[in-house]
Design an enzyme around this catalytic site. Structure first.
Site, PDB file in Angstrom:
ATOM      1  N   ARG A   1       0.839  -1.195   0.000  1.00 41.82           N
ATOM      2  CA  ARG A   1       0.000   0.000   0.000  1.00 41.82           C
ATOM      3  C   ARG A   1       0.879   1.251   0.000  1.00 41.82           C
ATOM      4  NH1 ARG A   1      -2.060  -3.720   3.699  1.00 41.82           N
ATOM      5  NH2 ARG A   1      -4.212  -4.433   3.274  1.00 41.82           N
TER       6      ARG A   1
ATOM      7  N   LYS B   1      -3.273  -2.593   7.708  1.00 44.09           N
ATOM      8  CA  LYS B   1      -4.610  -3.050   8.063  1.00 44.09           C
ATOM      9  C   LYS B   1      -4.583  -4.378   8.810  1.00 44.09           C
ATOM     10  CE  LYS B   1      -7.075  -0.673   4.340  1.00 44.09           C
ATOM     11  NZ  LYS B   1      -8.026  -0.821   3.218  1.00 44.09           N
TER      12      LYS B   1
ATOM     13  N   HIS C   1      -2.895   3.207  -5.669  1.00 41.65           N
ATOM     14  CA  HIS C   1      -3.397   1.921  -5.183  1.00 41.65           C
ATOM     15  C   HIS C   1      -3.718   0.966  -6.330  1.00 41.65           C
ATOM     16  CE1 HIS C   1      -4.505  -0.183  -1.536  1.00 41.65           C
ATOM     17  NE2 HIS C   1      -5.624  -0.603  -2.092  1.00 41.65           N
TER      18      HIS C   1
ATOM     19  N   ARG D   1      -1.248  -1.760  -6.900  1.00 43.92           N
ATOM     20  CA  ARG D   1      -1.477  -2.925  -6.030  1.00 43.92           C
ATOM     21  C   ARG D   1      -2.563  -3.824  -6.626  1.00 43.92           C
ATOM     22  NH1 ARG D   1      -1.375  -4.549  -0.561  1.00 43.92           N
ATOM     23  NH2 ARG D   1      -3.348  -5.218   0.333  1.00 43.92           N
TER      24      ARG D   1
ATOM     25  N   HIS E   1      -3.830  -8.768   3.467  1.00 42.73           N
ATOM     26  CA  HIS E   1      -5.268  -8.750   3.701  1.00 42.73           C
ATOM     27  C   HIS E   1      -5.573  -9.433   5.035  1.00 42.73           C
ATOM     28  CE1 HIS E   1      -6.261  -8.323  -0.858  1.00 42.73           C
ATOM     29  NE2 HIS E   1      -6.132  -7.149  -0.274  1.00 42.73           N
TER      30      HIS E   1
ATOM     31  N   TYR F   1     -11.229  -9.146  -5.908  1.00 46.41           N
ATOM     32  CA  TYR F   1     -10.692  -8.844  -7.238  1.00 46.41           C
ATOM     33  C   TYR F   1     -11.400  -9.654  -8.317  1.00 46.41           C
ATOM     34  CZ  TYR F   1      -6.838  -6.362  -5.005  1.00 46.41           C
ATOM     35  OH  TYR F   1      -6.104  -5.479  -4.280  1.00 46.41           O
TER      36      TYR F   1
END
Length: 300
Positions: A143, A168, A236, A239, A270, A279
């Site tokens: 990120r 995260k 982003h 990514r 994640h 995705y």
């Protein structure tokens, strides 16, 4: 024609549910949308009929129209994989729509052009900084915030390892770097150390200060414009592009994607695999490949 539309809705819902999405509410409204299209003699989704259908309920809470149009947008994006006739309704028609923007997926050539265009930024140290920063994000998928928070000395350039502080997730992850990436980062590290020996961040401005997010986005958009890349892609999206490219490389030769997903999820940081499965539903080509995979399994 109505049977065809309903079959498309059923296939779309079956595919997404196979990926773990419950879609209880969305399933209901999409069947209603197919009914609406059939009643009006529509042969496919258009922006006009989707917006008109979304606004049918009156006296409802503000988010209802948004949810209905969002369901139609997702279905339309998938439907376009079968042919270009379907129109994807525009985003932002109603307040609060599309809280998660659709990803811009860079091709390999576009990433190369964007990276080369960083060399045209001025002054020269700024060009070197963003060439190294965007190159790192493109090849690792970290990120923007994770990249900008790397401290000076925070990359093991001898071993070619990148420790990533969690943005995260709760756990730090360590990513291997390709020798070419390690060499480029070592070159920038040496330049920064000479120019700004007291800098505390790995990536810094021409004045030796830590880079802020808006400044990085400005440089990224400038590089994309120089490279002739259309639209307003975000950092982003680099990514997203890494994740989608990896998934495509698994789907096309027939690899067991479900078995590979946890590794990609951990690599990207994640919290759980659901973030990675997103995705597949967000990118039409992945949806098509997943549908073909599901269809083959059902025929066995």
């Amino acid at each position: 024609m109505s049977t065809s539309l309903h079959e498309h809705v059923e296939e779309y819902l079956r595919l997404r549910r196979a990926l773990g999405f419950k879609l209880q509410r969305q399933g209901q409204v999409l069947v209603q949308y197919a009914d609406y299209l059939a009643e009006h003699g529509a042969v496919t989704v258009t922006a006009e009929n989707a917006v008109a259908w979304a606004q049918l309920p009156q006296g409802v809470r503000p988010g209802t129209w948004t949810e209905r149009l969002g369901a139609a947008r997702g279905f339309a994006a998938w439907l376009r994989t079968d042919g270009p006739a379907a129109e994807v309704p525009p985003a932002g028609v109603f307040p609060g729509q599309d809280k998660r923007p659709a990803p811009f997926i860079f091709s390999g050539d576009e990433i190369i052009r964007m990276h080369a265009a960083c060399g045209s930024l001025r002054p020269a140290f700024r060009a070197a900084t963003y060439s190294a920063l965007f190159g790192l994000i493109a090849v690792t998928g970290i990120r923007r915030s994770e990249a900008l928070s790397i401290p000076a000395g925070g990359i093991d350039l001898d071993a070619g390892l990148l420790p990533v502080s969690p943005a995260k997730s709760r756990c730090e992850r360590v990513l291997p770097l390709h020798p070419t990436a390690t060499a480029a980062l070592a070159e920038y590290d040496e330049l920064r150390s000479r120019r700004h020996p007291s800098a505390t961040a790995f990536f810094v401005t021409s004045r030796g200060r830590r880079i802020c997010g808006p400044a990085a986005l400005t440089a990224f958009r400038q590089a994309c414009a120089i490279a002739g890349i259309p639209g307003q892609p975000r950092i982003h999206d680099l990514r997203h592009s890494l994740a989608v490219t990896t998934l495509l490389e698994w789907y096309r030769p027939g690899k067991d994607v479900a078995a590979e997903i946890p590794a990609l999820s951990a690599y990207l940081g994640h919290v759980n695999p659901e973030g990675t499965y997103w995705y597949i539903s967000a990118v039409p080509e992945l949806m098509r490949l997943a549908a073909e995979r599901a269809a083959r399994k059902e025929r066995r």
